[in-house]
Design a protein around this motif. Structure first.
Motif, short mmCIF file in Angstrom:
data_model
loop_
_atom_site.label_atom_id
_atom_site.label_comp_id
_atom_site.label_asym_id
_atom_site.label_seq_id
_atom_site.Cartn_x
_atom_site.Cartn_y
_atom_site.Cartn_z
N GLU A 37 -26.32 -25.07 31.56
CA GLU A 37 -25.68 -26.25 30.47
C GLU A 37 -26.43 -26.24 29.26
OE1 GLU A 37 -25.13 -29.77 32.63
OE2 GLU A 37 -23.90 -28.75 34.08
N TYR A 38 -27.81 -26.38 29.10
CA TYR A 38 -28.58 -26.49 28.16
C TYR A 38 -28.30 -25.20 27.26
CZ TYR A 38 -30.41 -31.02 28.95
OH TYR A 38 -30.40 -32.27 29.34
N ASP A 41 -25.35 -25.40 25.48
CA ASP A 41 -25.32 -26.27 24.29
C ASP A 41 -26.37 -26.27 23.08
OD1 ASP A 41 -23.60 -28.45 24.83
OD2 ASP A 41 -24.78 -29.20 26.45
N CYS A 42 -27.45 -25.35 23.41
CA CYS A 42 -28.63 -24.97 22.54
C CYS A 42 -28.23 -23.50 21.97
CB CYS A 42 -29.84 -25.16 23.22
SG CYS A 42 -30.34 -26.72 23.56
N LEU B 67 -23.74 -34.41 11.27
CA LEU B 67 -24.36 -34.52 12.83
C LEU B 67 -24.69 -33.14 13.34
CD1 LEU B 67 -24.52 -36.32 15.31
CD2 LEU B 67 -21.94 -36.27 15.49
N GLN B 71 -28.37 -31.57 14.23
CA GLN B 71 -28.48 -30.88 15.57
C GLN B 71 -28.82 -29.53 15.68
OE1 GLN B 71 -24.72 -29.61 17.06
NE2 GLN B 71 -25.37 -30.37 19.27
N ALA B 74 -32.42 -29.59 15.00
CA ALA B 74 -33.25 -29.60 16.49
C ALA B 74 -33.10 -28.25 17.05
CB ALA B 74 -32.45 -30.85 17.36
N GLU C 41 -31.82 -31.96 25.49
CA GLU C 41 -30.93 -33.02 25.75
C GLU C 41 -30.37 -33.63 24.30
OE1 GLU C 41 -29.13 -33.90 28.33
OE2 GLU C 41 -28.28 -35.71 27.35
N ILE C 43 -29.96 -32.07 21.62
CA ILE C 43 -28.93 -31.25 21.09
C ILE C 43 -27.72 -31.09 21.97
CG2 ILE C 43 -28.45 -28.49 20.74
CD1 ILE C 43 -31.68 -28.28 20.46
N ALA C 44 -27.94 -31.22 23.30
CA ALA C 44 -26.61 -31.25 24.15
C ALA C 44 -25.82 -32.69 23.96
CB ALA C 44 -27.10 -31.04 25.52
N GLY C 46 -25.60 -34.35 21.29
CA GLY C 46 -25.27 -34.48 19.96
C GLY C 46 -24.00 -33.50 19.92
N ASN C 47 -23.66 -32.68 20.74
CA ASN C 47 -22.37 -32.04 21.01
C ASN C 47 -21.44 -32.87 21.54
OD1 ASN C 47 -23.04 -29.38 19.99
ND2 ASN C 47 -23.45 -28.78 22.26
N ALA C 49 -21.59 -35.95 20.83
CA ALA C 49 -21.02 -37.13 19.82
C ALA C 49 -19.90 -36.28 18.74
CB ALA C 49 -22.24 -37.28 19.05
N LEU C 50 -20.23 -34.80 18.54
CA LEU C 50 -19.26 -34.25 17.73
C LEU C 50 -18.16 -34.06 18.24
CD1 LEU C 50 -21.47 -31.22 16.30
CD2 LEU C 50 -20.41 -32.87 14.93
N TYR C 140 -16.26 -31.04 30.40
CA TYR C 140 -17.86 -30.72 30.29
C TYR C 140 -18.40 -31.87 29.99
CZ TYR C 140 -21.91 -28.49 28.91
OH TYR C 140 -23.29 -28.12 28.94
N ARG C 143 -18.96 -33.31 33.39
CA ARG C 143 -19.78 -32.45 34.41
C ARG C 143 -21.25 -32.96 34.01
NH1 ARG C 143 -20.08 -26.04 34.59
NH2 ARG C 143 -22.02 -25.64 34.80
N ARG C 144 -21.58 -33.05 32.62
CA ARG C 144 -23.12 -33.54 32.22
C ARG C 144 -23.38 -35.23 32.92
NH1 ARG C 144 -26.15 -33.29 28.26
NH2 ARG C 144 -25.82 -35.35 27.46
N GLU C 147 -23.80 -35.41 36.49
CA GLU C 147 -25.15 -35.05 36.81
C GLU C 147 -26.33 -35.73 36.34
OE1 GLU C 147 -26.24 -30.89 35.92
OE2 GLU C 147 -24.23 -30.00 37.15
N TRP C 148 -26.21 -36.41 35.34
CA TRP C 148 -27.26 -37.25 34.96
C TRP C 148 -27.34 -38.52 35.68
CZ3 TRP C 148 -31.72 -36.75 32.70
CH2 TRP C 148 -31.55 -35.87 31.69
#
Lengths: 95, 321, 256
Positions: A37-38, A41-42, B67, B71, B74, C41, C43-44, C46-47, C49-50, C140, C143-144, C147-148
């Motif tokens: 998943e990361y 996202d990354c 944003l 991001q 980072a 996390e 970065i993830a 942030g997605n 939020a976007l 998605y 899913r996050r 899991e969290w």
């Protein structure tokens, strides 16, 4: 933002169907599921991929530079493995 | 020179990249770790001044852009930590070095992002200066660093363009908005020039880095490029150039410029910027606040492993039975 | 039966509600950028939020189209007061600690998936199209957050405690997601809006399953707060809007 405990994973991305997965970098995650998943996202914020592989960095076995001579030099003297080694007459050279 | 050193220098001279498993002089490795980790820390600390504006961006479009941009920074920190880790140092060690002050980050981020105009100035000038440097670093001798730079440059050009577009909008707006843009330009122009580091004659690490092709162009050459490209951009905005000595030099084919206030440069590096303390303290605070989350992940992972083992043990017991 | 004009006005208000939900939660999530527990996390999240800011823009954009009076997405976001905002209260609660944000996210994400699945069937083509885009994101997100919550709930004693506290503090705000008022009833009847009162059973089934895996206790339904749809908010929203709107309101009429 430290990552103590979190493992290092290498990330490979297939940028489009028909191409190989290519190494793009690494990241830290607790386990493979989270790493995947990361990686999404990354490393694919701009639609860079259609498929992702993640591999524990520790699971990669890499050849060493010291191995180079015994690994790669032996193939240097086998030019006959290359198409350009064979001179064919022009009419049939487009082979 | 030992045969290993000769082999290493041959690669450097013939523009072959050095890759992680290759033999390299210890000083080369150290130099790279210092430079790439500093670069990574800069990206991460750099999320603070702009991140501080995400919740106040004056339009939804700008909010989304900012944003995404913060991001990205980072993300660039991540790419660079990832490149540094190939040199045999962990991210934890790098972060510890940042937090105890032994590793540095770009001093530009010790300046406060006070107004909305500063968000534009940072994108345009700070990212602009960074790009000049990074474009040159795409040819750096260490493979993972070069590849990270290529990736970063591709993404970074949007950063500078969004900053300039933001400034353009301010300059086409009300007199108040235009004054905001001028003020931000005035405050960020000189610090942006300082980002290229001291003059070549004063730079502690430059000569060696150039010899090893870690750095490809000198501080002063890169700075000149930035000065030259920025003149026209300032003109187009209709703003006043903060450097009153700026003047085209036909013979050199470059702009001559006024001297940078190096006292300010060293003062800010040495802790006298508006935000030096807050930047590090914020980093440490967030890191500490996250520790229970990271511990929880590790604990969950351990439990899962134990469950899996238990399940397998049960299965094999059943098979025996 | 509503007239065409009444229906359009109702759809406008409904769309605005959905825009407010997305903006306010997106704002809260965006507060995590540079504050995450580790870089990946950061970065993830942030997605996510976007995605929400993007969703707010789609809903507001459509609301502007329906209003057709010169207002824009930014007029809705930046020039209305807390009494005019009609988001559900759960979205405006502060970000809290990481457990609080992920628990809230889970409750909202499960809801969003159920809600958007229904909104896909809306007779209003634009709302259906927005739902089609948003549901991919929300799958998605879920899913996050799923899991969290499982990892944190079944992590350490501390993380479990933090999750349980968060769940207990947020739970009373979850009921509002399933309340219908006259406007929503009319739109549901017209095949445009979603009958959210019918979503709670499915929602609860999923919640129970995840909480069990996360070793968390389902809170009692002994308190509930609502009023967001009528502009009756917690004190948190005022501060959120103060920050959100400060620049925009300080320079009235400017382009950015």
């Amino acid at each position: 933002m430290t990552t103590e405990n979190l493992e290092l994973f290498e990330v490979f991305i297939r940028s489009k169907r028909g191409l190989d997965h290519k190494h793009v970098g690494s990241l830290h995650a607790e386990d493979p599921a989270q790493a995947l998943e990361y990686a999404r996202d990354c490393y694919t914020r701009r639609s860079e991929g259609v498929s992702i592989w993640v591999v524990r960095s520790a699971d990669i076995v890499a050849s060493q530079e010291d191995d180079a001579e015994s690994f790669y030099d032996p193939s240097d003297d086998k030019p006959y493995r290359h198409a350009t080694y064979y001179q064919l007459p022009d009419p049939v050279n487009n082979m | 020179m030992t045969p290993e050193e000769q082999n290493f220098m041959r690669k450097i001279e013939t523009e072959e990249k050095i890759e992680p498993k290759d033999w390299m002089p210890e000083a080369y490795r150290k130099n790279l770790i210092r430079q790439i980790s500093q670069h990574a820390h800069s990206e991460v600390i750099g999320t603070q001044p702009e991140g501080n504006w995400i919740t106040r961006a004056p339009s939804l479009r700008r909010k989304a852009v900012l944003l995404a941009k913060v991001q990205d920074e980072a993300g660039h920190g991540l790419y660079l930590y990832s490149a540094t880790e190939t040199l045999g140092i962990s991210r934890d060690e790098m972060i510890a070095a940042l937090q105890d002050g032994s590793a540095k980050y770009a001093s530009i981020f010790n300046y406060p992002a006070q107004t909305w105009g500063d968000v534009g100035a940072i994108g345009w000038l700070v990212d602009g200066a960074a790009i000049v440097n990074q474009v040159s670093l795409q040819r750096t001798s260490y493979g993972p660093y070069a590849r990270a730079m290529i990736r970063i440059c591709k993404e970074e050009s949007f950063h500078q363009r969004q900053g300039y577009e933001l400034m353009l909008e301010l300059c086409r707006g009300t007199p108040e908005q235009k004054a905001m843009a001028q003020d931000s330009l005035n405050r960020f122009y000189w610090p942006a020039l300082m980002m290229f580091g001291p003059h070549d004659s004063e730079s502690a690490h430059s000569a060696r880095s150039m010899q090893w092709k870690i750095k490809r162009e000198s501080n002063d050459d890169l700075r000149q490029k930035f000065i030259d490209q920025t003149v026209k951009q300032i003109e187009f905005l209709g703003l006043e150039h903060p450097d009153k000595a700026i003047c085209w030099n036909e013979a050199r084919g470059h702009y001559d410029s006024g001297e940078i206030d190096w006292d300010e440069f060293y003062a800010v590096i040495n802790g006298n910027g508006h935000c030096n303390r807050q930047r590090l303290q914020h980093h440490i605070k967030v890191h500490e606040e996250g520790s229970w989350v990271r511990e929880a992940l590790a604990a969950y992972n351990e439990k899962q492993k134990a469950r899996k083992q238990q399940a397998e043990a049960n299965k094999s017991n059943q098979n025996v039975a | 039966m509503m007239s065409e004009q009444q229906l359009q006005q109702a759809t406008f208000e409904y769309t605005l509600r959905l825009g407010d939900d997305a903006l306010v939660l997106g704002h809260r999530i965006s507060e995590w950028v540079r504050n995450g527990p580790f870089l990946e996390e950061d970065i993830a999240y942030g997605n996510v939020a976007l995605d929400y800011i993007g969703r707010a823009r789609m809903f507001y954009g459509y609301a502007a189209e329906l209003a057709d009076d010169g207002r824009t997405e930014d007029s809705f976001a930046y020039t209305r007061s807390e009494r005019e905002f009609s988001n559900l209260l759960i979205n405006e609660l502060p970000r809290g600690d990481f457990a609080y944000s992920q628990v809230r996210q889970l409750l909202v994400d499960i809801y969003a998936n159920l809600f958007l699945t229904r909104l896909l069937q809306s007779k209003d083509a634009t709302l259906a199209a927005i739902a089609a885009k948003a549901i991919k994101e929300s799958r998605y997100h879920l899913r996050r957050s799923r899991e969290w919550v499982i990892r944190l709930g079944d992590g350490t004693e501390e993380s479990q405690h933090r999750c349980q506290l968060a769940l207990d503090d947020i739970w009373g705000y979850s009921h509002e997601m399933f309340e219908m008022d006259a406007l929503e009833q009319q739109l549901a009847d017209a095949g445009i809006g979603v009958d959210v009162s019918s979503l709670r059973d499915d929602w609860l089934v999923q919640i129970r399953e995840i909480l069990a895996e996360a070793t968390l206790q389902l809170p009692a339904d002994d308190w509930k707060v609502s009023g967001g749809r009528d502009g009756y908010h917690t004190e948190f929203l005022g501060h959120l809007l103060t920050e959100l709107q400060i620049v925009h309101r300080s320079y009235p009429g400017c382009q950015w």
